[in-house]
Design an enzyme around this catalytic site. Structure first.
Site: not given
Lengths: 322, 547
Positions: B321, B328, B521
């Site tokens: 991505e 991210h 995360r």
């Protein structure tokens, strides 16, 4: 001089119907004089006055019916409770069979709690496990009889562990609890390290409510409106305050004085305010139980405690104390 | 020296024409030369004298040094440790230096954190991971002046072996973790010397950002840290973060193993993109190409169809991505769960949320020192949660957002700012940082999500949030080949590409559900940090491939 002459392909006088109106819209203005013939609600959300009158009459009749029923039940209780030798299982099964609520009277959740936004209306109560709020548990039982309530118990991370009876204090899990939207009201009890009991409902419109007495008043108003007579309403409030400030938290002299007042009031009538069970009775019962002064109370108080316990919703609070 | 002489020559060159203009040609030259020569000679004599003086001084010093250095063999740079001999020496850990060890002679190996000379003494702070202790080299009968000088000149971050006496101190040493004792050094040897100029200073790396701005002291910015990760990881904060991360992984494994889950390893080189074609890395695979797995989804489900019943998998996940956001990474560690259930997918939600709650409890109870260490540099609110976990329905979330003034349709997906706002609203009402949002609209979920049995607009899918940010996306999977084909066609997916996936459900598949979380995360959100690169040891993102 035309160059070519062509014979007409179609007839000369065909009538063509040209529309004169570009768009058709329904009339947006309310029709002032035709209330009887209009089938749907008028623009401002007002209901047809004739229908309204009919509904009002029906409500009135129903209310009278309920009052009669309550009066009969009240009489039945006063007749049966003084010699209450009923087996506890029998009395609890009796109360569970009677699906009619202890409290009657027209209260509408939408009117009280605001318009239904299509989601569960969740009442969140943060309580300290060291001081379980018995009044709220009793009121929860009463709420469950009246509405479809989704009850959940959580333990907050500020508390390391909680005795198992506090985890099951709201009763067994409802079989439909996986679909939250099927319930009218949510009752979420969180055991948390808080100095004072706190309730949160609508974070945008309401500030949090502190104190067991105030939360009890809020929950009671969901069941039945406060008595319209201001004197009676004040009486209820003063008993609730006496319960929490003197019986539960007061010194031993204050407690003794409050118990004497209770005794004299109950000597005159079966319930503390009015002909029927009210918030005052719920609050006083729970505080008397919590302060442990039940055995030393005057005879009228003990009789009244027995009659409270015969109502199914109070028995659970007693087991929690053990 | 060279250029100085040259400068003089050049200058005399310049002056020459001026001087010679005053006298006659030859005479002038001779006179000029003699004058210059005299000047030059004088200057050279002066220089020589000065040099001789200096040399004499140095010689004198050296002599005196050599004369007085009785401690010559108690310090120095050791020969490179090539396993010359196997010493049976016990090295004490810095964290074990307590008053109980007072008056013992011990050996230890640590890094020199700082060294400061003060006259006849040199104060060193010796550091080992999160612990440090003060050490003193003082001129006396055990140490000489030269030894003190040597100790003061040891470069920061060098690894030293020290033999010292442990002494109790009356006044607590506030700046060290071992506050009650001090080391009086008798021998000090450098095992591995660090270069004099470090790319970043460790005190700067641990300084909180606000403090740095206020007092005008330096802090280290993220790119410098990531470029010199080896040194940055030595800081107490980094050590605490990664120990906590190791704890998360361990608690995950332990909790699931206790619940009867089996750990599986799934392949990472796969033939077809699992989530969607866009965000996948391609690798050349002999004569064709293959893809790096975006998630172990397909293989988890195949394991369930292979009767493993409850599986989990810990492994890397690759997402191409091109997002340069704070949350991210292109490569991260995925902790994935898949479970067959009996009658309702809420059984799986309860299992997953219980695992998360056990992880949070384990961190709360066993890793408080690490959490406090991280909070010193990055202050944040402690993480709060409810047990059992709060589960709200999507319609409730939408109602809460609408009440707060957000306009959104019933079947709209939640945007990131809406998710954060909802997290804040839930925190205000229920006081929890972790909750589940259940029954998402069918339109925004992938094709393999099971639709809701009563309302076709919704699905049996859920997301879990920590501090208002999504950490897990899961659902009940479609376990019927027929329905799966219909859903895939509805989403206009090429059936040929997912043929083997659909085939795995043809031979009896139990109803199952699951979900996956990202380790980095979860750590970032638990500690209240703001960038996922702080919890990834060697992060990978569209702009970073090294170290």
């Amino acid at each position: 001089m035309p160059m070519y002459q062509v014979k007409p392909v179609c007839g000369v006088d065909i009538k063509v119907d040209l529309p004169t109106c570009m768009y058709k819209l329904p009339n947006v203005h309310a029709q002032q004089g035709n209330s009887c013939s209009s089938e749907h609600a008028l623009q401002n959300g007002e209901v047809d006055p004739a229908v309204k009158a009919l509904e009002a009459r029906q409500d009135e009749i129903l209310r009278k019916l309920y009052e009669l029923k309550a009066a009969v039940e009240g009489l039945a209780k006063t007749v049966t409770t003084p010699d209450a030798d009923l087996d506890l299982t029998v009395s609890s099964s009796l109360s569970s069979q009677s699906s009619t609520a202890v409290f009657t009277g027209t209260t509408d959740l939408d009117a009280l709690l605001g318009k239904d936004l299509g989601a569960l209306r969740d009442i969140v109560i943060n309580a300290n496990p060291a001081q379980p709020p018995l009044t709220l548990l009793v009121l929860h039982r009463l709420l469950c009889q009246r509405y479809r309530v989704l009850s959940t118990v959580h333990v907050h991370s500020s508390v390391s562990s909680v005795p198992p009876q506090l985890l099951s204090c709201l009763g067994p899990r409802h079989p439909d609890s996986h679909s939250r939207h099927m319930f009218q009201l949510g009752f979420t009890l969180i055991w948390k390290d808080v100095p004072k009991l706190q309730m949160k409902f609508s974070v945008r419109n309401m500030c949090p409510i502190d104190g067991e007495a105030n939360v009890a008043r809020f929950l009671f108003k969901l069941l039945a409106p406060y008595p319209s007579d201001p004197a009676l309403a004040t009486l209820v409030d003063s008993w609730v305050d006496a319960a929490f400030f003197q019986l539960a938290q007061g010194s031993s002299e204050e407690r003794a004085a409050a118990l004497r007042d209770l005794g004299s009031a109950l000597g005159r009538s079966a319930w503390l305010s009015g002909p029927d069970l009210s918030l005052a009775d719920v609050a006083c019962y729970c505080c008397v139980l919590q302060s442990g002064s039940a055995p030393s109370a005057p005879a009228s108080v003990r009789r009244w405690i027995k009659s409270c316990e015969n109502l199914g919703c109070f028995s659970h609070a007693k087991t929690l104390l053990l | 020296m060279g250029w100085k002489r040259g400068w003089r020559r050049k200058l005399t060159f310049l002056f020459m024409p001026c001087v010679s203009s005053c006298f006659s040609a030859a005479e002038e030259e001779q006179q000029a030369q003699s004058k210059k020569g005299l000047k030059k000679q004088q200057k050279e004599a002066e220089k020589a004298a000065k040099k001789a003086e200096k040399q004499a001084k140095v010689a004198a010093e050296q002599q005196s040094a050599e004369e007085d250095d009785f401690a010559k063999d108690r310090y120095g740079v050791s020969a490179l440790v090539q396993s010359q001999q196997k010493l049976d020496r016990t090295l004490v850990r810095v964290q074990d230096l307590t008053p109980e060890k007072a008056d013992q002679l011990i050996w230890l190996r640590a890094r020199v954190h700082t060294s400061r000379a003060k006259g006849k003494q040199c104060f060193l702070v010796l550091r080992q991971q999160q612990f440090n202790v003060q050490a003193l080299v003082a001129v006396g009968d055990r140490a000489s002046k030269q030894m003190v000088k040597f100790a003061a000149n040891i470069t920061k971050e060098s690894i030293v072996d020290v033999e010292a006496m442990v002494r109790k101190v009356e006044q607590k040493i506030e700046s060290c973790t071992q506050q009650d004792v001090e080391l009086h050094v008798e021998k000090i040897f450098v095992i591995s010397q660090a270069e004099a100029r470090l790319p970043l200073q460790l005190e700067d790396a641990v300084r909180p950002d606000g403090e740095g701005e206020e007092e005008g002291r330096a802090t280290v910015n993220q790119d410098t840290r990531l470029d010199n990760r080896v040194i940055d990881l030595r800081t107490t904060t980094s050590q605490a973060v990664f120990r906590l991360q190791s704890g998360v992984c361990q608690l995950f494994r332990d909790t699931l193993t206790k619940k009867g889950f089996v750990e599986i390893q799934t392949p990472k080189i796969i033939s077809a993109a699992s989530e969607g074609g866009a965000n996948v890395f391609t690798v050349s695979y002999f004569k064709t190409s293959a893809y790096l797995a975006q998630s172990p989804q397909l293989y988890k489900q195949m394991c369930i169809c292979a009767d493993f019943d409850k599986v989990f998998c810990v492994g890397p996940v690759f997402r191409a991505e091109d997002s340069n956001t704070h949350r991210h990474l292109t490569e991260f560690v995925g902790l994935d769960i898949e479970m067959a259930f009996n009658y309702h997918y809420h059984e799986v939600i309860e299992s997953i949320t219980d695992t998360m709650v056990q992880i949070f409890k384990g961190l709360r109870d066993n890793f408080q020192t690490e959490i406090q260490t991280v909070n010193k540099q990055f202050p944040s609110e402690p993480f709060k949660f409810l047990e059992p976990t709060l589960r709200l329905e999507y319609t409730e979330g939408v109602a809460m957002l609408r009440e707060a003034g957000v306009e959104m349709g019933d079947e709209d997906d939640l945007s990131t700012p809406n998710e954060k706002l909802l997290g804040r609203l839930v925190k205000e009402k229920y006081d929890t940082d972790f909750y589940v949002l259940d029954k998402y609209p069918l339109a925004v979920r992938p094709f393999y999500t099971m639709p809701d049995p009563h309302n076709p607009k919704y699905s049996n899918s859920y997301d879990m949030f920590m501090r208002g940010e999504e950490i897990l996306s899961g659902a009940q999977r479609v376990h019927d080949a027929q329905l799966l084909t219909e859903r895939a066609q509805h989403h206009q997916i090429d059936l040929e590409k997912i043929k083997s996936y659909i085939d795995s459900f043809r031979y009896g598949a139990p109803p199952h559900a699951g979900g996956g979380i990202g380790l980095e995360r979860v750590c970032m959100l638990y500690l209240g940090l703001h960038n996922v690169r702080q919890t990834s040891m060697f992060p990978r993102d569209p702009k970073r491939l090294t170290p």
